[in-house]
Write a protein that holds these residues in place. Structure first.
Motif, PDB file in Angstrom:
ATOM      1  N   ARG A  57     -50.607  -2.740 -21.878  1.00  0.00           N
ATOM      2  CA  ARG A  57     -50.772  -1.526 -22.691  1.00  0.00           C
ATOM      3  C   ARG A  57     -50.828  -1.892 -24.186  1.00  0.00           C
ATOM      4  N   LEU A  58     -49.937  -2.807 -24.600  1.00  0.00           N
ATOM      5  CA  LEU A  58     -49.894  -3.202 -26.020  1.00  0.00           C
ATOM      6  C   LEU A  58     -51.194  -3.894 -26.445  1.00  0.00           C
ATOM      7  N   ILE A  59     -51.704  -4.749 -25.550  1.00  0.00           N
ATOM      8  CA  ILE A  59     -52.952  -5.467 -25.879  1.00  0.00           C
ATOM      9  C   ILE A  59     -54.106  -4.468 -26.001  1.00  0.00           C
ATOM     10  N   LEU A  60     -54.167  -3.528 -25.050  1.00  0.00           N
ATOM     11  CA  LEU A  60     -55.253  -2.535 -25.073  1.00  0.00           C
ATOM     12  C   LEU A  60     -55.101  -1.560 -26.241  1.00  0.00           C
ATOM     13  N   ASN A  61     -53.865  -1.333 -26.625  1.00  0.00           N
ATOM     14  CA  ASN A  61     -53.597  -0.464 -27.780  1.00  0.00           C
ATOM     15  C   ASN A  61     -54.232  -1.032 -29.049  1.00  0.00           C
ATOM     16  N   ASP A  62     -54.147  -2.372 -29.174  1.00  0.00           N
ATOM     17  CA  ASP A  62     -54.729  -3.069 -30.335  1.00  0.00           C
ATOM     18  C   ASP A  62     -56.245  -3.098 -30.251  1.00  0.00           C
ATOM     19  N   ASP A  63     -56.745  -3.260 -29.017  1.00  0.00           N
ATOM     20  CA  ASP A  63     -58.177  -3.459 -28.841  1.00  0.00           C
ATOM     21  C   ASP A  63     -58.568  -2.871 -27.485  1.00  0.00           C
ATOM     22  N   GLY A  64     -59.151  -1.698 -27.518  1.00  0.00           N
ATOM     23  CA  GLY A  64     -59.505  -0.991 -26.281  1.00  0.00           C
ATOM     24  C   GLY A  64     -60.526  -1.737 -25.433  1.00  0.00           C
ATOM     25  N   ASP A  65     -61.247  -2.709 -26.042  1.00  0.00           N
ATOM     26  CA  ASP A  65     -62.256  -3.463 -25.276  1.00  0.00           C
ATOM     27  C   ASP A  65     -61.691  -4.728 -24.644  1.00  0.00           C
ATOM     28  N   THR A 118     -49.664 -15.538 -26.086  1.00  0.00           N
ATOM     29  CA  THR A 118     -50.814 -16.333 -25.625  1.00  0.00           C
ATOM     30  C   THR A 118     -51.858 -15.416 -25.000  1.00  0.00           C
ATOM     31  N   ALA A 119     -51.396 -14.518 -24.102  1.00  0.00           N
ATOM     32  CA  ALA A 119     -52.322 -13.586 -23.438  1.00  0.00           C
ATOM     33  C   ALA A 119     -52.998 -12.693 -24.475  1.00  0.00           C
ATOM     34  N   ARG A 120     -52.230 -12.222 -25.432  1.00  0.00           N
ATOM     35  CA  ARG A 120     -52.765 -11.319 -26.463  1.00  0.00           C
ATOM     36  C   ARG A 120     -53.865 -12.019 -27.275  1.00  0.00           C
ATOM     37  N   VAL A 121     -53.598 -13.258 -27.682  1.00  0.00           N
ATOM     38  CA  VAL A 121     -54.561 -13.957 -28.545  1.00  0.00           C
ATOM     39  C   VAL A 121     -55.796 -14.407 -27.752  1.00  0.00           C
ATOM     40  N   LEU A 122     -55.597 -14.806 -26.493  1.00  0.00           N
ATOM     41  CA  LEU A 122     -56.774 -15.144 -25.681  1.00  0.00           C
ATOM     42  C   LEU A 122     -57.662 -13.906 -25.506  1.00  0.00           C
ATOM     43  N   ALA A 123     -57.020 -12.753 -25.282  1.00  0.00           N
ATOM     44  CA  ALA A 123     -57.783 -11.507 -25.125  1.00  0.00           C
ATOM     45  C   ALA A 123     -58.486 -11.135 -26.439  1.00  0.00           C
ATOM     46  N   LEU A 124     -57.786 -11.365 -27.550  1.00  0.00           N
ATOM     47  CA  LEU A 124     -58.371 -11.111 -28.872  1.00  0.00           C
ATOM     48  C   LEU A 124     -59.645 -11.940 -29.080  1.00  0.00           C
ATOM     49  N   ARG A 125     -59.640 -13.162 -28.486  1.00  0.00           N
ATOM     50  CA  ARG A 125     -60.828 -14.045 -28.601  1.00  0.00           C
ATOM     51  C   ARG A 125     -61.834 -13.757 -27.488  1.00  0.00           C
ATOM     52  N   ARG A 126     -61.648 -12.619 -26.807  1.00  0.00           N
ATOM     53  CA  ARG A 126     -62.582 -12.051 -25.830  1.00  0.00           C
ATOM     54  C   ARG A 126     -62.513 -12.672 -24.449  1.00  0.00           C
ATOM     55  N   ALA A 127     -61.465 -13.502 -24.185  1.00  0.00           N
ATOM     56  CA  ALA A 127     -61.293 -14.003 -22.812  1.00  0.00           C
ATOM     57  C   ALA A 127     -60.844 -12.863 -21.910  1.00  0.00           C
ATOM     58  N   HIS A 128     -61.188 -12.978 -20.613  1.00  0.00           N
ATOM     59  CA  HIS A 128     -60.637 -12.055 -19.611  1.00  0.00           C
ATOM     60  C   HIS A 128     -59.299 -12.662 -19.172  1.00  0.00           C
ATOM     61  N   VAL A 129     -58.215 -11.938 -19.405  1.00  0.00           N
ATOM     62  CA  VAL A 129     -56.882 -12.510 -19.172  1.00  0.00           C
ATOM     63  C   VAL A 129     -56.205 -11.843 -17.982  1.00  0.00           C
ATOM     64  N   ILE A 130     -55.668 -12.680 -17.096  1.00  0.00           N
ATOM     65  CA  ILE A 130     -54.859 -12.173 -15.985  1.00  0.00           C
ATOM     66  C   ILE A 130     -53.406 -12.521 -16.300  1.00  0.00           C
ATOM     67  N   ILE A 131     -52.598 -11.498 -16.493  1.00  0.00           N
ATOM     68  CA  ILE A 131     -51.167 -11.728 -16.701  1.00  0.00           C
ATOM     69  C   ILE A 131     -50.519 -11.802 -15.322  1.00  0.00           C
TER      70      ILE A 131
END
Ligand SMILES: NC(=O)c1ccc[n+]([C@@H]2O[C@H](COP(=O)([O-])OP(=O)(O)OC[C@H]3O[C@@H](n4cnc5c(N)ncnc54)[C@H](OP(=O)(O)O)[C@@H]3O)[C@@H](O)[C@H]2O)c1
Length: 322
Positions: free
Chosen positions: A75-83, A49-62
């Motif tokens: 780290r995994l999320i940022l690895n996929d998308d540094g932004d 959920t966090a990964r996909v929300l971040a992919l859709r450009r939301a600011h996610v707090i885990i």
């Protein structure tokens, strides 16, 4: 949406079904104006959920109790998308002190809050009490999220007022809400070890997730707040949730493998309810396989929801006085 749709993945009225993934259900959605908290976002459905929300450009707090897992998730999320915008904050839902500290830490970040995903959970634990003296599945799955949500509501209301964007709260419930104690919630013995069943205690906590969502939804509607509250059953997905019933769940999965989903499919209903524009204004509902469903009669009982709300307030107050 019955067993046939679950097994075949045939889409329901929403156009999505059991086979839809979180990425598919959010395709084309721009969530760059949104800040979301995902509890238990370090693993399983919460991580996806966090990964996909971040992919859709939301600011996610885990929000996680296991900071190693949460930092690895980041780290995994940022690895996929540094932004991607992802932060990690410590939260142990089993401890009211930790919940209050988490909220203070979040408020100190001075971020808006549009979406709260009450995802973290434990299942089928042997009888145990939380730090505050409450049966641990009820404490983690319901009471912790009840307090967390209450403490974050002012922030969510202020965010909707300033941004004009609808706030959304999503409670992760389960089909297991059907299998609870006969009275639904053990109001007269929420912490009783006598008669404790690890399965029914889980079902009770998941029933509480739906009752909490529907009562909060009613209260917010009465106030005219621009915040929806819904609950979801994500499906059956093999995750760490099964740690207390690993062998029996493995056997069950072998016998019923057609009924199981993978994690990307398991996060779809949460992401649908959290982000999809077609659900604007939809509140107090229960979703399964990305479609609205009717939960059990106990889950639809407004009197029970009000009684649970009062009990939860009493328990939180009693713990705060200690
Ligand atoms: N998987 C399924 O088949 C299924 C079916 C129906 C409903 N659900 C619901 O879906 C949600 C997510 O489950 P999942 O399958 O993704 O399980 P999971 O992989 O075990 O994820 C649950 C997350 O909650 C966290 N958590 C547990 N206790 C916590 C606490 N006291 N404070 C903060 N975080 C805590 C866990 O952290 P730790 O790693 O530290 O334990 C973990 O990150 C749960 O609410 C569950 O009831 C799942």
């Amino acid at each position: 949406m019955g067993i046939f749709s679950l097994v075949t993945g045939r889409p329901g009225p929403s156009g999505f079904g059991s086979a839809t993934t979180a990425e598919q259900v959010t395709e084309g959605i721009d969530a760059s104006d949104v800040t979301a908290i995902v509890t238990g976002g370090g693993s399983g459905i919460g991580f996806e959920t966090a990964r996909v929300l971040a992919l859709r450009r939301a600011h996610v707090i885990i929000a996680a109790r296991n900071m190693d897992a949460a930092n690895e998730a980041k780290r995994l999320i940022l690895n996929d998308d540094g932004d991607a915008r992802v932060d990690v904050l410590k939260l142990d839902l089993c401890s009211m002190k930790s919940i209050r500290a988490f909220v203070n830490d979040f408020i100190a970040l001075d971020l808006p809050l549009n979406i709260l995903i009450n995802n973290a959970g434990i299942m089928f634990c042997p009888y145990q009490l939380s730090e505050d003296g409450f049966e641990v599945q009820f404490a983690t799955n319901h009471l912790g999220h009840f307090l967390l949500t209450n403490l974050l509501l002012d922030k969510m209301k202020a965010t909707t007022r300033v941004s004009g964007i609808e706030g959304r709260i999503v409670n992760l419930s389960s089909i297991a809400h059907l299998h609870t104690y006969k009275e639904g919630i053990r109001f007269d013995g929420i912490n009783d070890q006598l008669g404790y069943s690890d399965k029914k205690a889980y079902g009770q906590s998941k029933l509480a997730n739906i009752l909490h969502a529907s009562e909060l939804s009613r209260r917010l509607q009465q106030e005219g707040a621009n915040i929806t509250v819904n609950s979801v059953h994500p499906g059956l997905i093999m995750t760490n949730l099964m740690r207390h019933s690993f062998i029996s769940m493995r056997i069950m999965k072998m016998l019923t493998y057609l009924l199981w989903k993978n994690v990307p499919q398991g996060a779809a209903t949460t992401c649908y309810v959290a982000l999809h524009p077609s659900l604007k204004g939809v509140t107090g509902k229960y979703f399964l396989d990305c479609n609205e469903m009717e939960p059990s009669a106990l889950a639809r009982d407004e009197r029970l929801a009000k009684k649970l709300w009062d009990l939860s307030n009493e328990l939180v107050d009693s713990a705060s006085k200690d």
